[in-house]
Design a protein around this motif. Structure first.
Motif, PDB file in Angstrom:
ATOM      1  N   ARG A 271     -10.202  -4.567   6.781  1.00 34.38           N
ATOM      2  CA  ARG A 271      -9.253  -3.584   5.907  1.00 34.38           C
ATOM      3  C   ARG A 271      -7.852  -4.115   5.833  1.00 34.38           C
ATOM      4  N   ILE A 272      -7.512  -4.741   6.831  1.00 32.66           N
ATOM      5  CA  ILE A 272      -6.244  -5.326   7.081  1.00 32.66           C
ATOM      6  C   ILE A 272      -5.895  -6.421   5.938  1.00 32.66           C
ATOM      7  N   THR A 273      -7.014  -7.337   6.035  1.00 38.13           N
ATOM      8  CA  THR A 273      -6.776  -8.717   5.048  1.00 38.13           C
ATOM      9  C   THR A 273      -7.035  -8.222   3.592  1.00 38.13           C
ATOM     10  N   LEU A 274      -7.998  -7.292   3.188  1.00 41.18           N
ATOM     11  CA  LEU A 274      -8.176  -6.938   1.818  1.00 41.18           C
ATOM     12  C   LEU A 274      -7.140  -6.264   1.258  1.00 41.18           C
ATOM     13  N   ALA A 275      -6.353  -5.567   2.047  1.00 43.95           N
ATOM     14  CA  ALA A 275      -5.390  -4.618   1.834  1.00 43.95           C
ATOM     15  C   ALA A 275      -3.887  -5.301   1.585  1.00 43.95           C
ATOM     16  N   ALA A 276      -4.040  -6.284   2.379  1.00 43.37           N
ATOM     17  CA  ALA A 276      -2.716  -7.138   2.337  1.00 43.37           C
ATOM     18  C   ALA A 276      -2.919  -8.021   0.908  1.00 43.37           C
ATOM     19  N   GLY A 327     -14.210  -3.193   4.961  1.00 40.67           N
ATOM     20  CA  GLY A 327     -12.965  -3.556   4.560  1.00 40.67           C
ATOM     21  C   GLY A 327     -12.316  -3.045   3.204  1.00 40.67           C
ATOM     22  N   TRP A 328     -13.355  -2.578   2.318  1.00 42.30           N
ATOM     23  CA  TRP A 328     -12.846  -2.196   1.102  1.00 42.30           C
ATOM     24  C   TRP A 328     -12.021  -0.916   0.987  1.00 42.30           C
ATOM     25  N   TYR A 329     -12.191  -0.174   2.182  1.00 38.81           N
ATOM     26  CA  TYR A 329     -11.324   1.085   2.088  1.00 38.81           C
ATOM     27  C   TYR A 329      -9.843   1.006   2.104  1.00 38.81           C
ATOM     28  N   GLY A 330      -9.255   0.117   2.948  1.00 36.57           N
ATOM     29  CA  GLY A 330      -7.955  -0.323   2.900  1.00 36.57           C
ATOM     30  C   GLY A 330      -7.432  -0.292   1.609  1.00 36.57           C
ATOM     31  N   PRO A 331      -7.751  -1.404   0.640  1.00 38.27           N
ATOM     32  CA  PRO A 331      -6.935  -1.491  -0.631  1.00 38.27           C
ATOM     33  C   PRO A 331      -7.366  -0.373  -1.410  1.00 38.27           C
ATOM     34  N   TRP A 332      -8.743   0.463  -1.183  1.00 37.41           N
ATOM     35  CA  TRP A 332      -8.966   1.666  -2.119  1.00 37.41           C
ATOM     36  C   TRP A 332      -7.833   2.679  -1.944  1.00 37.41           C
ATOM     37  N   VAL A 333      -7.733   3.191  -0.732  1.00 39.15           N
ATOM     38  CA  VAL A 333      -6.743   4.131  -0.338  1.00 39.15           C
ATOM     39  C   VAL A 333      -5.242   3.962  -1.054  1.00 39.15           C
ATOM     40  N   ALA A 334      -4.809   2.576  -0.833  1.00 41.65           N
ATOM     41  CA  ALA A 334      -3.541   2.165  -1.351  1.00 41.65           C
ATOM     42  C   ALA A 334      -3.564   2.448  -2.819  1.00 41.65           C
ATOM     43  N   TYR A 335      -4.616   2.082  -3.482  1.00 39.23           N
ATOM     44  CA  TYR A 335      -4.987   2.134  -4.775  1.00 39.23           C
ATOM     45  C   TYR A 335      -4.779   3.578  -5.404  1.00 39.23           C
ATOM     46  N   VAL A 336      -5.662   4.433  -4.557  1.00 36.85           N
ATOM     47  CA  VAL A 336      -5.264   5.975  -5.066  1.00 36.85           C
ATOM     48  C   VAL A 336      -3.910   6.515  -4.705  1.00 36.85           C
ATOM     49  N   SER A 337      -3.315   6.210  -3.607  1.00 35.82           N
ATOM     50  CA  SER A 337      -2.069   6.739  -3.287  1.00 35.82           C
ATOM     51  C   SER A 337      -0.871   6.132  -4.279  1.00 35.82           C
TER      52      SER A 337
END
Length: 404
Positions: A271-276, A327-337
């Protein structure tokens, strides 16, 4: 309209910490349920469908509750909404530990979902308000890592509690953890200081139309379909990986729980790595989400064809599934917001997460039912592979459009 952020920007790291802790503690028991499901299965004589239904019960109310919480978060301070929600989770888990039968346990878990409705959009909105676009993905990834972090700690501890003191004691531990997280959020969290302009008076009908118009925007296709398919795969792994390892490879419940622990830990890193990565990706924030789908397909195929009973290989495969499956959820939530207008961020998050909840409710009992009627998990994992392939086809990379 918000104009000025707080003059103490370093406090954002404190906010990030308490938001992550609130997420981890609120989801602790539900995310760890699969780790000690074997003990509940034996004690209550449950089949795979009934185990899946326990998770569905906890996720039932958020279908509506996430929308309500999202709207409240656009109007009121996150501190009270998220904090009180965590305390409701704690109270309901305490009640669950005294359930006298399976139906009563299901009812208590529905109440757990009422409180849990505030944790996801509330923590996400608090982080999105404190962090700029350049750091938002990284911060959101850390915050969203709270879910697999809570699940990892639960996978390491709750099976031991259940083995020595019974499944009821595991629920009591979950209650205490949620209580501590809720109190901490209420005490520590503060909203950013902003200057605002008085909003225009808008009719209820116009406000409803304004919010539901989010569904018609082209960018919502990627958000909704990718979320539905990936959350289905995630909960399939969370709930049934331990039982699969026990049934297919004759791994003990203790070692199977350790395998899930490794998957959850890898999910924290993912979640941290994929979002970063999504902050820096030249292909846009959606590309890491698409990559996660492909990696999950590969991992699930390996889960099906693997013949070895080597624990080392099973741990490595679990880490792969956890890294991408959680891990997908980190970038997904950032994508929505990032796509949502600032004044509708809370509702957009609540809407996307509420639609995900439909999949969370339906998928665990469905996947368990498939196992029950076929006698194996081959159909279960095959279904997950099929929907992930369809999601890649339907959500091809495209130019990101902000929702207006």
């Amino acid at each position: 309209m918000k104009l000025v952020k707080s003059h103490n920007p370093n406090f954002r790291w404190v906010v990030l910490t308490v938001a992550t802790v609130a997420q981890a503690t609120a989801c602790f028991l539900v995310q760890g349920l699969g780790a000690f499901a074997g003990y509940m299965q034996e004690a209550l004589r449950l089949n795979a469908f009934e185990i899946g239904l326990l998770v569905s019960a906890a996720q039932l109310f958020p279908v509506i509750g996430l929308l309500v919480a999202g709207e409240l978060l656009d109007r009121f301070n996150e501190r009270l909404i998220v904090g009180v929600g965590s305390l409701i989770v704690a109270a309901a888990l305490f009640g669950s530990s005294y359930a006298t039968n399976y139906r009563e346990l299901l009812a208590w878990l529905v109440i757990v979902g009422i409180g849990y409705s505030t944790a996801q959009p509330g923590g996400s909105k608090s982080v999105s308000e404190w962090f700029s676009k350049s750091q938002r993905g990284f911060a959101m990834g850390i915050r969203q890592a709270g879910l697999p972090l809570g699940g990892a700690i639960a996978a390491a501890s709750l099976p031991l509690v259940a083995a020595n003191y019974g499944w009821r004691a595991a629920f009591l531990v979950g209650s205490g953890v949620a209580f501590i997280g809720g109190i901490l959020f209420i005490i520590v969290y503060r909203a950013p200081i902003v200057n605002t302009q008085n909003p225009r008076a808008v009719s209820i009908k116009a406000a409803l139309h304004n919010r539901l118009s989010l569904l018609s925007h082209p960018s919502m296709r990627n958000i909704l379909w990718s979320g539905i398919t990936l959350i289905t795969a995630q909960y399939g792994i969370v709930i049934f990986l331990v039982l699969y390892m026990h049934d297919r490879f004759n791994v003990s419940f203790e070692n199977s729980a350790n395998i899930l622990f490794v998957a959850q830990c890898a999910g924290v890193v993912g979640r941290i790595t994929l979002a970063a990565w999504s902050d820096q990706s030249k292909h846009g924030r959606y590309f890491p989400i698409l990559t996660s789908m492909g990696a999950l397909i590969l991992g699930l195929i390996m889960l099906l064809i693997l013949a070895t009973k080597s624990l080392v290989i099973l741990f490595i495969l679990a880490a792969w599934l956890g890294f991408f499956g959680f891990g997908w959820y980190g970038p997904w939530v950032a994508y929505v917001s990032e796509l949502a207008p600032p004044e509708r961020t809370g509702f957009a998050l609540g809407l996307a997460m509420a639609i995900n909840q439909v999949a969370v409710i339906l998928s665990p009992p469905l996947l368990g039912w498939l196992r029950d009627i076929t006698g194996s998990y081959v159909t279960t994992w095959s279904l997950l592979i099929a929907i992930l392939i369809s999601s890649i086809i339907m959500t091809r990379p495209r130019k990101k459009l902000r929702i207006e």
